[in-house]
Design an enzyme around this catalytic site. Structure first.
Site, PDB file in Angstrom:
ATOM      1  N   ASP A  13       0.827  -1.201   0.000  1.00 23.67           N
ATOM      2  CA  ASP A  13       0.000   0.000   0.000  1.00 23.67           C
ATOM      3  C   ASP A  13       0.869   1.261   0.000  1.00 23.67           C
ATOM      4  OD1 ASP A  13      -2.299   1.458   0.011  1.00 23.67           O
ATOM      5  OD2 ASP A  13      -2.802   1.084   2.099  1.00 23.67           O
TER       6      ASP A  13
ATOM      7  N   HIS B 281       2.870   3.111  -8.939  1.00 22.39           N
ATOM      8  CA  HIS B 281       2.721   1.665  -9.170  1.00 22.39           C
ATOM      9  C   HIS B 281       3.975   1.108  -9.857  1.00 22.39           C
ATOM     10  CE1 HIS B 281      -1.263   1.917  -7.665  1.00 22.39           C
ATOM     11  NE2 HIS B 281      -1.768   2.565  -8.699  1.00 22.39           N
TER      12      HIS B 281
ATOM     13  N   LEU C 150      11.686 -20.032  -4.713  1.00 24.88           N
ATOM     14  CA  LEU C 150      10.684 -19.146  -4.105  1.00 24.88           C
ATOM     15  C   LEU C 150       9.404 -19.269  -4.930  1.00 24.88           C
ATOM     16  CD1 LEU C 150      10.439 -16.761  -1.935  1.00 24.88           C
ATOM     17  CD2 LEU C 150      10.683 -15.228  -3.881  1.00 24.88           C
TER      18      LEU C 150
HETATM   19  C1  FPP Z   1      -2.007   0.054  -3.331  1.00 21.10           C
HETATM   20  O1  FPP Z   1      -1.510   1.386  -3.342  1.00 21.10           O
HETATM   21  C2  FPP Z   1      -1.420  -0.678  -4.433  1.00 21.10           C
HETATM   22  C3  FPP Z   1      -2.124  -1.274  -5.432  1.00 21.10           C
HETATM   23  C4  FPP Z   1      -3.591  -1.254  -5.516  1.00 21.10           C
HETATM   24  C5  FPP Z   1      -1.447  -1.954  -6.541  1.00 21.10           C
HETATM   25  C6  FPP Z   1      -0.213  -2.697  -6.197  1.00 21.10           C
HETATM   26  C7  FPP Z   1       0.566  -2.814  -7.428  1.00 21.10           C
HETATM   27  C8  FPP Z   1       1.914  -2.744  -7.543  1.00 21.10           C
HETATM   28  C9  FPP Z   1       2.851  -2.702  -6.423  1.00 21.10           C
HETATM   29  C10 FPP Z   1       2.578  -2.673  -8.842  1.00 21.10           C
HETATM   30  C11 FPP Z   1       2.387  -3.770  -9.761  1.00 21.10           C
HETATM   31  C12 FPP Z   1       2.371  -5.108  -9.171  1.00 21.10           C
HETATM   32  C13 FPP Z   1       3.083  -6.127  -9.642  1.00 21.10           C
HETATM   33  C14 FPP Z   1       2.836  -7.498  -9.154  1.00 21.10           C
HETATM   34  C15 FPP Z   1       4.101  -5.927 -10.665  1.00 21.10           C
HETATM   35  P1  FPP Z   1      -2.504   2.582  -3.543  1.00 21.10           P
HETATM   36  O2  FPP Z   1      -2.579   2.903  -4.989  1.00 21.10           O
HETATM   37  O3  FPP Z   1      -3.833   2.234  -2.915  1.00 21.10           O
HETATM   38  O4  FPP Z   1      -1.776   3.701  -2.755  1.00 21.10           O
HETATM   39  P2  FPP Z   1      -2.463   4.891  -1.933  1.00 21.10           P
HETATM   40  O5  FPP Z   1      -3.123   4.258  -0.743  1.00 21.10           O
HETATM   41  O6  FPP Z   1      -1.300   5.727  -1.554  1.00 21.10           O
HETATM   42  O7  FPP Z   1      -3.409   5.567  -2.857  1.00 21.10           O
END
Ligand code: FPP
Length: 226
Positions: free
Chosen positions: A16, A33, A127
């Protein structure tokens, strides 16, 4: 120490804070992201030396379809790019990739790449990286319950291994429909770091803290067993 076989521990990660990481830098959320995908690569490289054999990451929840279409599209494309770019490296490093979550709603350009990555890495044994995409734990539990005998063992077998440690970055302290059954006896580690800033040192600190905890699984402290 370089391990060639699966460690014992199952680490689950709620990555997150990507959006906030980006907006505080004046960047579009998708840049967060992208940086988050780089942080995931670091985590995968560092995990085996801590005895971690399985890493399950929350890449896209079933509730994330509610995000603006532009962001959803960008995330789906990023997932495809990440898998296309990382699969060869995963084969070399012994990382098996698999998906947990619904496959039927994923865009046509993503599913074939996921299947290709799963196929190419199927014999990798250092892994196991499980990507939760279009994933809802409540739905997974319902599906498992509908599909056969209802015992603890059969549900656990269908859902997957119990989680040992769950890390959530970004300052929030909740599960958000992630691995609810599997986290019955998980230890929790909440970090205020935004996911793109979470590095190998943060993982090492979380593992030191995890190692210092006494996991009793409902029993009494070892010292009290007479
Ligand atoms: C939450 O942060 C994150 C996500 C909903 C997406 C997670 C994705 C990645 C880490 C990148 C791609 C993944 C892979 C497997 C390559 P948020 O957007 O809710 O952050 P915020 O709370 O600050 O808005």
């Amino acid at each position: 120490m370089m391990r060639s076989t699966l460690g014992d521990l199952h680490l689950a990660v709620i990555m997150d804070g990507n959006g906030r990481w980006a907006t505080t830098r004046g960047l579009p959320r998708v840049a967060g992201h992208r940086a988050g995908a780089d942080a995931l690569r670091c985590l995968i490289q560092a995990a085996p030396e801590h005895g971690i054999g399985i890493v399950t990451v929350y890449a896209f929840s079933s509730d994330n379809w509610r995000r603006p279409p532009d962001e959803v599209g960008a995330l789906m494309r990023l997932l495809r790019t990440y898998l296309a770019r990382e699969t060869e490296r995963c084969v070399e490093e012994g990382v098996r990739i698999s998906l947990i979550g619904r496959r039927d709603r994923l865009p046509g350009f993503l599913l074939p790449q996921i299947e290709k990555s799963e196929h190419s890495t199927r014999y990798c044994s250092r892994l196991h990286l499980r990507l939760a995409i279009d994933y809802s734990s409540r739905d997974a539990i319902l599906d498992a319950a509908r599909s056969g005998d209802l015992t603890r063992e059969s549900l656990s077998k269908k859902l997957g291994p119990d989680v040992d440690l769950l890390i959530r970055t970004g300052g929030e302290q909740r599960l958000s429909d992630f691995l609810l059954w599997e986290c019955a006896y998980a230890e929790f580690s909440f970090s205020r770091r935004m996911w793109p800033d979470f590095g190998a040192e943060d993982l090492a600190a979380a593992m030191r803290d995890f190692d210092s905890r006494e996991r009793r699984f409902g029993s009494v402290p070892i010292a009290a067993v007479g």
